[in-house]
Design an enzyme around this catalytic site. Sequence first.
Site, short mmCIF file in Angstrom:
data_model
loop_
_atom_site.label_atom_id
_atom_site.label_comp_id
_atom_site.label_asym_id
_atom_site.label_seq_id
_atom_site.Cartn_x
_atom_site.Cartn_y
_atom_site.Cartn_z
N GLU A 43 0.85 -1.19 0.00
CA GLU A 43 0.00 0.00 0.00
C GLU A 43 0.89 1.24 0.00
OE1 GLU A 43 -3.86 1.69 2.50
OE2 GLU A 43 -2.37 0.47 3.53
N LYS A 116 -10.03 1.30 -2.29
CA LYS A 116 -10.11 0.85 -0.90
C LYS A 116 -11.45 1.21 -0.27
CE LYS A 116 -7.39 0.98 3.39
NZ LYS A 116 -6.20 1.60 4.05
N CYS A 158 -5.04 -3.53 3.06
CA CYS A 158 -4.70 -3.21 4.45
C CYS A 158 -5.86 -3.38 5.44
CB CYS A 158 -4.12 -1.80 4.52
SG CYS A 158 -3.13 -1.47 6.01
#
Length: 274
Positions: A43, A116, A158
């Site tokens: 990321e 995301k 993440c």
Amino acid sequence: MSDLIAIQINGSPSIAENLEKLDSLLGHARPKPNSPALAVLPECAIQFACCGATILENAENMGQGPIQARLANMAQKHNVYLVGGTMPIKSNDSAHYYAASLVFSPAGKLISAYNKIHLFDVEVQDKTQSYLESKFTQRGEHIATFDSPWGKVGQAICYDLRFATMFDAMMPMNIVVIPSAFTKATGQAHWHALLKARSIELQCYIVAANQVGTHQDGRETFGHSCIYSPWGELLSVIENEEGWASARVDSARQLSIRKRMPMQSHKRERYKFE
């Protein structure tokens, strides 16, 4: 030669520096790229350890821009399906960007994009203490998958790792890729436990690429980029330095695991309290 590669770096605010480092590590991980591989960058692989406003300034339109061109070139050069970590992509709100994980084929073609969904707005007991990702990041709305020589690949980023229902919606995936910048504090507590759980639940390979070390803004990330098997085995890990983890895909074994324990057919769409 390995099928799966997770690249680990100590990212900086310099886009040029990060791209050169990523390109170099891919070159070392892929010295003779005769057959394709799946490579995952962390990321914020393109720019890290700087404020969201600076990252927003470098946001590109989807499908065009120098950063995307460089990632496409790297995919071709190293003969990989390249999961480009995350980079800023312009949204319909000029004050926010998408944290987008773009995937390029070995031909350099953009084949998938995932924005995301779960944003890291939390308090952590570390030097940074307060994280407010939503200040500059627009939340994504849809999960994403793409086809590969090893089967279907699901995408997450993440903080998504903590939301099991998102991964449940991906079943059945052969591989799930998770570019991350997990903090040192939360990584020590939960990183391996969550990755192992997801690999067991989905009976799939997990390829998790993380940032590592102390960064220029004082932020500390956990490292431990790794690959888990469909049986929850830790196949490869690089702990506290820059480099990569790598492993081979055993499709026959994955199929055997799923046949012997057919979780997909046992799953119920709804569970009720009496």
